[in-house]
Each structure stands twice: as C-alpha cells, then as structure tokens.
Design a protein around this motif. Structure first.
Motif, short mmCIF file in Angstrom:
data_model
loop_
_atom_site.label_atom_id
_atom_site.label_comp_id
_atom_site.label_asym_id
_atom_site.label_seq_id
_atom_site.Cartn_x
_atom_site.Cartn_y
_atom_site.Cartn_z
N MET A 1 14.96 -23.97 7.08
CA MET A 1 13.82 -24.85 6.89
C MET A 1 13.67 -25.16 5.40
SD MET A 1 12.63 -25.33 9.90
CE MET A 1 14.18 -25.09 10.72
N ARG A 2 13.18 -26.36 5.08
CA ARG A 2 13.05 -26.75 3.67
C ARG A 2 11.67 -26.45 3.12
NH1 ARG A 2 18.18 -28.42 1.84
NH2 ARG A 2 19.15 -29.37 3.64
N GLY A 3 10.74 -26.13 3.98
CA GLY A 3 9.40 -25.86 3.51
C GLY A 3 8.52 -25.42 4.66
N THR A 4 7.23 -25.27 4.35
CA THR A 4 6.28 -24.79 5.36
C THR A 4 4.99 -25.60 5.29
OG1 THR A 4 7.16 -22.57 5.09
CG2 THR A 4 5.02 -22.73 6.16
N LEU A 5 4.43 -25.90 6.45
CA LEU A 5 3.09 -26.48 6.51
C LEU A 5 2.20 -25.43 7.15
CD1 LEU A 5 3.93 -30.03 7.93
CD2 LEU A 5 3.53 -29.38 5.54
N VAL A 6 1.06 -25.16 6.51
CA VAL A 6 0.09 -24.22 7.10
C VAL A 6 -0.99 -25.08 7.77
CG1 VAL A 6 -1.47 -22.30 6.67
CG2 VAL A 6 0.58 -22.59 5.25
N ILE A 7 -1.33 -24.74 9.01
CA ILE A 7 -2.29 -25.58 9.74
C ILE A 7 -3.48 -24.74 10.22
CG2 ILE A 7 -0.57 -27.28 10.46
CD1 ILE A 7 -0.53 -25.94 13.23
N ASP A 8 -4.59 -25.43 10.51
CA ASP A 8 -5.79 -24.72 10.96
C ASP A 8 -5.77 -24.51 12.49
OD1 ASP A 8 -6.58 -27.11 12.14
OD2 ASP A 8 -7.89 -27.68 10.46
N ASP A 9 -6.75 -23.79 13.00
CA ASP A 9 -6.73 -23.42 14.42
C ASP A 9 -6.82 -24.63 15.36
OD1 ASP A 9 -6.59 -20.91 13.52
OD2 ASP A 9 -8.68 -20.35 13.97
N GLY A 10 -7.61 -25.63 14.96
CA GLY A 10 -7.75 -26.82 15.79
C GLY A 10 -6.41 -27.53 15.95
N CYS A 11 -5.68 -27.57 14.86
CA CYS A 11 -4.37 -28.22 14.87
C CYS A 11 -3.39 -27.42 15.74
CB CYS A 11 -3.87 -28.33 13.42
SG CYS A 11 -2.39 -29.31 13.22
N CYS A 12 -3.46 -26.08 15.65
CA CYS A 12 -2.60 -25.22 16.50
C CYS A 12 -2.85 -25.55 17.97
CB CYS A 12 -2.94 -23.73 16.31
SG CYS A 12 -2.25 -23.03 14.82
N ALA A 13 -4.15 -25.68 18.32
CA ALA A 13 -4.50 -25.95 19.71
C ALA A 13 -3.97 -27.32 20.13
CB ALA A 13 -6.02 -25.89 19.88
N ALA A 14 -4.06 -28.31 19.21
CA ALA A 14 -3.58 -29.66 19.52
C ALA A 14 -2.06 -29.64 19.76
CB ALA A 14 -3.94 -30.61 18.40
N LEU A 15 -1.35 -28.86 18.95
CA LEU A 15 0.11 -28.79 19.12
C LEU A 15 0.44 -28.15 20.47
CD1 LEU A 15 1.60 -27.74 15.65
CD2 LEU A 15 1.01 -30.00 16.50
N ALA A 16 -0.31 -27.10 20.80
CA ALA A 16 -0.05 -26.40 22.08
C ALA A 16 -0.28 -27.33 23.26
CB ALA A 16 -0.95 -25.17 22.19
N ARG A 17 -1.18 -28.32 23.08
CA ARG A 17 -1.42 -29.29 24.16
C ARG A 17 -0.39 -30.42 24.16
NH1 ARG A 17 -6.87 -28.74 22.41
NH2 ARG A 17 -6.67 -30.70 21.25
N GLY A 18 0.58 -30.35 23.23
CA GLY A 18 1.64 -31.36 23.22
C GLY A 18 1.39 -32.49 22.24
N GLY A 19 0.44 -32.30 21.33
CA GLY A 19 0.12 -33.36 20.38
C GLY A 19 1.06 -33.37 19.18
N SER A 20 0.94 -34.45 18.38
CA SER A 20 1.67 -34.54 17.12
C SER A 20 0.89 -33.78 16.05
CB SER A 20 1.80 -36.01 16.71
OG SER A 20 2.59 -36.70 17.64
#
Ligand code: GLU
Length: 378
Positions: A286-305
């Motif tokens: 990996m070339r880097g890391t993005l740190v995301i908040d809990d709402g974003c984690c939940a959105a990703l788990a639901r299949g979101g961008s």
C-alpha cells in the motif's frame, strides 16, 4: 460441490488446477544438498496428478539454500540482502535444471517463470502473467515458479513463496494451493505446548486464527513461517481458492498428506470476490493510509464508496490510482482500494462534503475518494 476435505485435492473435478508450493527445507537437506529421492517421489506424484487430469503449477523455493551451500555463505545465504541475491542467482540455475530434468524423465516439459512482487501488483503485468500461465498449461507444460530474488530488493519482494503461491494461484484461476512444508499445519497454540491441537479445517482467516501463528519457520532454511502461510490463505480465500498446509517431509508427500483427516490444515474460502476485486484485495504493498470515522466505516460495510467527509487523517505520499489502506480510528484495517485523489488533495478535502470539493480544489472530477468498485473490505 466445492472442495471440502484434503482428499478432494486429488479430484480432477474439484481441483482441476493445482498450485503445489515446495518449501526450501523439503528440497534441500541441512547439509545443502538436494534431497533427490524425495524430489523424485514428489515428481512421480505430480505426474500421477496430471494422469488423473489435474493441471499442476509448481512454486519452488530452494534457490537461496542451494546457492548458499555452493558459495559457502553463512546463515544459509540470508545474512544480508546482497548474500541472498547472489545465492539465489547461483542456486536458481541448479533449481531450474533439477525440475526440468526430473519432469522430463516422466515425459513432462517444464517452464521457468521468475516473478517479482511488482509483476503481480501491477494490473497489466498481472494479466500478462495470467495469460502466460494459461498458455503454458494449455500446452501441457508444468510451470515452475520462483521469486526473482536476484533483482528484487527488500521493498519490492514477497520474501516468501507462500504468498507468491497464493497470488500465482489467483492469476492462474487455480482451484487449490498445497503448501508442502516441514510443519504439520496450523496448531491452536505454540506447537511445542503439550496441549496443542492441529486444526484440520479453517473457514475464514480471522484475527483469532492469526493469533495462533507462531512466528518462526521450523528449519531456518526458508523464510515462510506460519504468519506468511496465513497471509497466503487469506489471499487464496479472497479469490475463492482452497489452501492446504501439509507436512511434506516424507516420501510420497501428497499421498500421505491428502489421504486422510488430521494430516494438515485445510483453509476453505468463505467467499469468492470477482476476479478484479480478488486481485485488488490480494495486493500487498500500500502507498498510504486513510483513517476514517465510525460513520464512514458503517457506510463502507453497507457497500458504499469512501467519501471525503468520513476521512479524519491521511498518511503517506501517494498519487491518483495508488492502492491505500483504510483504517478505523482504532487503527484496525477495514478496507483497501485505489484512490481518486492524491494525498495532498485528500489533505485539503478530508472532512468535507462532496459538493464542497470544487470550491476547495478548483476541480472535482470524482465525488468519492475511493469508489466502491475500487474498494475491497478486509
Ligand atoms: N525464493 C526463495 C528461494 O528460492 C525462497 C523464499 C521462501 O523461503 O519462501 O530460495
């Protein structure tokens, strides 16, 4: 019916295409000489598998061990990167001719492929390797693959042939990988402990399973160890490929290991990602890391961008199209994917709504920082 037990790996229906990885400790004795009889018995079994209608790809370690013995290098040639590279260059010639001669004795043509990590990380080169493998198998050849250790520097190396074998299996759309090694399989705790139990079957390489891995390779000859074997199982599982870790020290290693339960650990895939996502999820660097908040984690788990609003921090220096890791606020890896913006741009748009991007950057070709098609969850 999918693969369900070790014996299924001998079935041309369930395991039409097999990758067999041979560890250094099996091929090369502690004194640095080739274990010729053992190799003959394995080649005999590979010829039998082909006779049954299975296609076989070999991933063979042993170049460094063989070369180190020839050059008289300390620490099995692993004392420094320069030693390992020199040993591999010397050993690989012998290793290739070993396989070529032994397979030829059974009327089978061998082909040599030496690959680096980047060959399989870059999509175009990966597809090239896949096409070559397909063509070789169609021609009835047994590809014998190793890492191109003599040119690969630390940053661009797999370093172990376990993950290489899983990545090759993915490129070749194989049904199963057999890691022949000098350990019996995965134990639920340090195998030296009296109560340690061999796990015959694992469905999904969870954090708990990772916790069971001991960090060392038994022989000291290879670089694998259980950690890299579990990473290999993860890469395979993502692509819907079964992977077995079996003890291959004895003669007729495949027959012994695949005959019954309790002779190794079989990792069964829980899912099969589409080919491109499986490749993406199997990427190692990996070339880097993005740190995301809990709402974003939940959105990703639901299949979101992954949208800029959920990003709290950016680490690393990367450009558009690079692979980056996505972590939650506790540092846990949740996803990886290809970014639509550079690290500098994400620094400026993190925490902002997608409709503010144009005002911030002066342009906004994409609403998402990682589109869901370019994202795989861990
Ligand atoms: N590519 C190395 C070799 O041929 C082996 C890597 C490993 O031990 O897995 O010696």
């Amino acid at each position: 019916m999918p693969i369900d037990r070790l014996a299924d790996l001998t079935s041309p229906k369930l395991a039409a295409r097999l990758v067999v990885k041979v560890g250094s400790a099996l091929l090369v004795g502690q004194d640095g000489t080739v274990r010729g009889e053992w190799l003959d018995s394995l080649v005999h079994e590979l010829a039998e598998a082909r006779g049954r209608g299975q296609e076989v790809i070999v991933v063979s370690s042993g170049a460094i061990a063989l070369g180190a013995a020839k050059l008289g290098l300390a620490k099995g040639g692993r004392g420094s990167l320069a030693d390992a590279q020199a040993a591999a260059a010397v050993g690989q010639i012998g290793l290739a001719s070993l396989w070529s001669e032994r397979l030829a004795a059974r009327g089978i043509a061998a082909a040599q492929l030496l690959v680096t990590l980047d060959d399989l990380e870059d999509r175009r080169r990966y597809l090239n390797a896949a096409a070559t493998l397909g063509r070789l198998l169609k021609a009835g050849v047994v590809p014998v693959i190793n890492e191109n250790d003599s040119v690969a520097t630390a940053e661009i190396r797999f370093g172990d042939n376990d993950r290489l074998a899983a990545r090759v299996a993915q490129a070749a759309s194989a049904d199963a990988v057999i890691l022949l090694s000098d350990v019996d399989g995965l134990y639920d705790r340090d195998p030296a402990a009296a109560e340690a139990q061999l796990l015959p079957r694992v469905e999904g390489v969870t954090a708990e399973i990772h916790g069971m891995a001991s960090k060392t390779s038994g022989s000291g000859l290879g670089s694998g160890g259980m950690t890299s074997k579990l990473q290999a199982a993860e890469i395979a599982e993502r692509a819907g490929i079964a992977l077995a870790i079996v003890n291959g020290t004895h003669d007729a290693p495949l027959a012994r290991a695949l005959a019954g339960e309790g002779a190794g650990t079989l990792f069964l895939p829980r899912r099969r990602d589409a080919a491109r996502k499986a490749w993406l999820g199997g990427r190692q660097r990996m070339r880097g890391t993005l740190v995301i908040d809990d709402g974003c984690c939940a959105a990703l788990a639901r299949g979101g961008s992954l949208l800029p609003a959920g990003i709290t921090a950016v680490e690393g220096d990367f450009t558009r199209g690079d692979p980056v890791a996505v972590r939650d606020s506790e540092g846990k890896a949740v996803a990886q994917g290809l970014v639509e913006y550079t690290s500098d741009e994400i620094e400026r748009i993190k925490g902002r709504r997608s409709d503010q991007l144009e005002a911030l950057l002066g342009y906004a070709p994409r609403a998402a920082v990682i589109h869901r098609d370019q994202l795989v969850l861990r």
